[in-house]
Enzyme design. Structure first.
Site, PDB file in Angstrom:
ATOM      1  N   ASP A 175       0.911  -1.147   0.000  1.00  0.00           N
ATOM      2  CA  ASP A 175       0.000   0.000   0.000  1.00  0.00           C
ATOM      3  C   ASP A 175       0.946   1.191   0.000  1.00  0.00           C
ATOM      4  O   ASP A 175       1.596   1.465   1.012  1.00  0.00           O
ATOM      5  CB  ASP A 175      -0.879   0.002   1.258  1.00  0.00           C
ATOM      6  CG  ASP A 175      -1.886   1.131   1.204  1.00  0.00           C
ATOM      7  OD1 ASP A 175      -1.476   2.275   0.913  1.00  0.00           O
ATOM      8  OD2 ASP A 175      -3.081   0.886   1.434  1.00  0.00           O
ATOM      9  N   HIS A 176       1.054   1.861  -1.130  1.00  0.00           N
ATOM     10  CA  HIS A 176       2.157   2.832  -1.229  1.00  0.00           C
ATOM     11  C   HIS A 176       1.981   4.003  -0.253  1.00  0.00           C
ATOM     12  O   HIS A 176       2.941   4.713   0.028  1.00  0.00           O
ATOM     13  CB  HIS A 176       2.377   3.296  -2.672  1.00  0.00           C
ATOM     14  CG  HIS A 176       1.433   4.340  -3.159  1.00  0.00           C
ATOM     15  ND1 HIS A 176       0.161   4.038  -3.595  1.00  0.00           N
ATOM     16  CD2 HIS A 176       1.558   5.675  -3.283  1.00  0.00           C
ATOM     17  CE1 HIS A 176      -0.437   5.158  -3.960  1.00  0.00           C
ATOM     18  NE2 HIS A 176       0.388   6.168  -3.787  1.00  0.00           N
ATOM     19  N   HIS A 238      -5.863   2.820   1.126  1.00  0.00           N
ATOM     20  CA  HIS A 238      -5.060   3.945   1.616  1.00  0.00           C
ATOM     21  C   HIS A 238      -5.688   4.654   2.819  1.00  0.00           C
ATOM     22  O   HIS A 238      -5.028   4.899   3.823  1.00  0.00           O
ATOM     23  CB  HIS A 238      -4.848   4.974   0.509  1.00  0.00           C
ATOM     24  CG  HIS A 238      -4.266   4.396  -0.747  1.00  0.00           C
ATOM     25  ND1 HIS A 238      -3.351   3.368  -0.737  1.00  0.00           N
ATOM     26  CD2 HIS A 238      -4.466   4.699  -2.059  1.00  0.00           C
ATOM     27  CE1 HIS A 238      -3.013   3.077  -1.991  1.00  0.00           C
ATOM     28  NE2 HIS A 238      -3.684   3.859  -2.800  1.00  0.00           N
ATOM     29  N   LYS A 343      -4.093  19.063  -4.552  1.00  0.00           N
ATOM     30  CA  LYS A 343      -3.512  17.768  -4.211  1.00  0.00           C
ATOM     31  C   LYS A 343      -3.021  17.870  -2.776  1.00  0.00           C
ATOM     32  O   LYS A 343      -2.139  18.678  -2.462  1.00  0.00           O
ATOM     33  CB  LYS A 343      -2.335  17.471  -5.148  1.00  0.00           C
ATOM     34  CG  LYS A 343      -1.501  16.268  -4.758  1.00  0.00           C
ATOM     35  CD  LYS A 343      -2.135  14.986  -5.193  1.00  0.00           C
ATOM     36  CE  LYS A 343      -1.385  13.770  -4.660  1.00  0.00           C
ATOM     37  NZ  LYS A 343      -2.198  12.570  -4.657  1.00  0.00           N
TER      38      LYS A 343
HETATM   39  C1  BG6 Z   1      -3.514   4.983  -6.340  1.00  0.00           C
HETATM   40  C2  BG6 Z   1      -4.877   5.104  -6.947  1.00  0.00           C
HETATM   41  O1  BG6 Z   1      -3.443   3.866  -5.494  1.00  0.00           O
HETATM   42  O2  BG6 Z   1      -3.231   6.160  -5.576  1.00  0.00           O
HETATM   43  C3  BG6 Z   1      -4.970   6.342  -7.815  1.00  0.00           C
HETATM   44  O3  BG6 Z   1      -5.150   3.949  -7.726  1.00  0.00           O
HETATM   45  C4  BG6 Z   1      -4.563   7.552  -7.037  1.00  0.00           C
HETATM   46  O4  BG6 Z   1      -6.286   6.501  -8.324  1.00  0.00           O
HETATM   47  C5  BG6 Z   1      -3.220   7.344  -6.350  1.00  0.00           C
HETATM   48  O5  BG6 Z   1      -4.473   8.643  -7.951  1.00  0.00           O
HETATM   49  C6  BG6 Z   1      -2.905   8.495  -5.433  1.00  0.00           C
HETATM   50  O6  BG6 Z   1      -1.611   8.327  -4.942  1.00  0.00           O
HETATM   51  P1  BG6 Z   1      -0.726   9.568  -4.483  1.00  0.00           P
HETATM   52  O7  BG6 Z   1       0.536   8.968  -3.980  1.00  0.00           O
HETATM   53  O8  BG6 Z   1      -0.551  10.435  -5.681  1.00  0.00           O
HETATM   54  O9  BG6 Z   1      -1.532  10.283  -3.428  1.00  0.00           O
END
Ligand code: BG6
Length: 478
Positions: A175-176, A238, A343
């Site tokens: 889960d990044h 997330h 963002k």
């Molecule tokens: C991904 C989703 O896991 O996370 C995307 O599939 C989303 O839809 C992205 O845009 C958001 O990641 P970050 O790191 O840009 O907040």
């Protein structure tokens, strides 16, 4: 170590994995001897593959490419044309892995990385086992990308399949968001700052708000996203991981190996929202045409690949209650949306506000502790400051820490952990299963049309109904 990458010609490999490996290499964080075998369906020679890796590094690496060691790094890469459904693919892959191990003196440690369509996961992991790729003398680990199922049932089936070849300890579910530097360092930051620790006291906290807002829309992923929606794409993984992470720090100091057990405790305590009550606690929305930073953008239904009658959600907000002694009576509000005004991923802790009836305290507002996770990283505290003359107060910010340039990326930290065998920042199966269980009644509410889909203008902060959710509790989104 041999890093065996299924899906080596995909976007993730190009944008995230190759740059992450390169930066680990520059930092001397990869094992002394290693090789990387990229697998894809289309034919490519090793040289062409290495050229693609180089291009990816030049485009996406956070540190610029250094000519002095580039060739040495690229020489670690091999390409293997692979069809997941053919047995010979696996026997030949094993041959290649063993040849590399023998020729380069690489210990038999194998890291399998699955960045492939969910439909291929079963056949790949089963065939790794039936063809002996998992019968090595050293360690073996599997890193798997999301989606981890599309509901509780499919997630269980997927896990069951993985467990035929890998034990829970060997499965690293990515889960990044857990790789974001601020998320990884939250615990130690709080421990290192007793002043922060003492602020995170139940008696002082009014509510906690977690926001992950995005400017981007569905991009070119309508095929996947129109079925997944914000609830599966962002919330099940997330946002619930951020809830667990945020809730974890109260009230005790944790050692690394207790972290996952403690997270499970939190998600177990998340009060279920029955489908009949979903409309009281959840707001779902879909973006309409609007403007973002003065640029007009189309609505979700007009996006290429999206059905004009789509009822898919691109926004999700909810009020959560955690039935855990540490969080009794403290609501958690979560929200995420695409095509919003900015963002930002952040956790805001709002403190109880003393409503002293005094003309001497005009203009005060609640103290806030803001943990900004991305795009910048910072910890700030909002306090009330009295203006020089009169009784008027105004809020000012104290910054505890600010972003340092050129931070490692999430994938870099996560790959490093997986190589070391540290699963702390990967999702344990129970966390995933319990998250899906919590989500399930909401998915049912979606299906039975029990939750209205609120339109919101692209470039806004989301549907008005989401403001209402907090106003009911005399709160507002920060
Ligand atoms: C991904 C989703 O896991 O996370 C995307 O599939 C989303 O839809 C992205 O845009 C958001 O990641 P970050 O790191 O840009 O907040």
């Amino acid at each position: 170590m041999t890093f065996i990458l299924f899906g080596a010609t995909g976007d993730l490999a190009k944008r995230k994995l190759f740059p992450a490996l390169y930066n680990l290499y520059l930092d001397d964080k990869l094992p002394a001897s290693f090789s990387i075998i990229g697998l894809g369906r289309k034919y490519s020679s090793d040289e062409d593959f290495q050229a693609k890796v180089e291009k990816a590094l030049r485009a996406y690496s956070r540190r610029s490419v250094q000519l002095s060691n580039l060739q040495e790094f690229l020489a670690k890469f091999r390409y293997f044309t692979f069809d997941a459904t053919i047995k010979e693919s696996y026997t030949q892959l094993l041959e290649l892995v063993e040849t590399q191990e023998n020729e380069l003196g690489i210990p038999q440690n194998r890291l399998f990385y699955l960045s492939v369509a969910p439909s291929l996961v079963d056949v790949i992991t089963t065939s790794l086992h039936s063809n002996g790729l998992d019968q090595n003398r050293g360690w073996k680990r599997l890193i798997i990308e999301k989606p981890f199922g599309s509901n509780v049932e499919t997630a269980r089936q997927l896990n069951h399949k993985l467990r035929k070849t890998f034990s829970e300890d060997e499965i690293y579910r990515i889960d990044h968001y857990l790789g974001k530097p601020m998320v990884q360092s939250l615990n130690t930051l709080i421990l290192a700052n007793p002043v922060l620790d003492s602020l995170l006291d139940q008696k002082l906290i009014s509510n906690v708000q977690i926001t992950a807002s995005e400017i981007v829309g569905v991009e070119t992923r309508a095929d996947y996203y129109d079925k997944a929606g914000a609830i599966r794409d962002m919330v099940q993984n997330h946002l619930l991981q951020l809830v667990m992470t945020a809730a974890l720090y109260l009230p005790e100091n944790l050692t690394d190996n207790k972290t996952r057990a403690k997270k499970t405790e939190i998600i177990e305590s998340l009060r279920p929202i029955p489908k009949e009550e979903a409309h009281l606690h959840v707001v779902r929305g879909q973006y309409e045409a609007g403007e973002i930073h003065d640029t007009p953008v189309i609505g979700y239904k007009e996006e290429p690949g999206v059905d004009a009658s789509s009822q898919n959600d691109t926004y999700f907000a909810a009020r959560l209650a955690i039935d855990h002694p540490a969080w009794e009576g403290i609501p958690f509000y979560i929200r995420t949306g695409k095509r919003m005004n900015k963002k930002s991923t952040q956790i805001v802790v709002e403190f109880k506000h003393k409503m002293v009836d005094s003309t001497k305290l005009q203009g005060t507002s609640p103290n806030l502790l803001v943990l900004e996770i991305s795009p910048n990283e910072s910890i700030s505290l909002r306090v009330n400051l009295k203006e020089a003359s009169g009784n008027q107060f105004k809020p000012v910010w104290i910054n505890f820490s600010t972003n340092s340039e050129n931070q490692p990326e999430a994938y870099e930290l996560l790959l490093f952990d997986a190589i070391l065998g540290d699963p702390t920042f990967f999702a344990h199966w129970r966390e995933v299963e319990l998250s899906w269980e919590w989500i399930e009644p909401l998915l049912n509410a979606y299906q039975e049309n029990l939750l209205p889909l609120h339109p919101y203008r692209a470039g806004s902060t989301g549907p008005e109904a989401a403001e209402g959710l907090l106003q009911e509790d005399q709160h507002k989104w920060w």
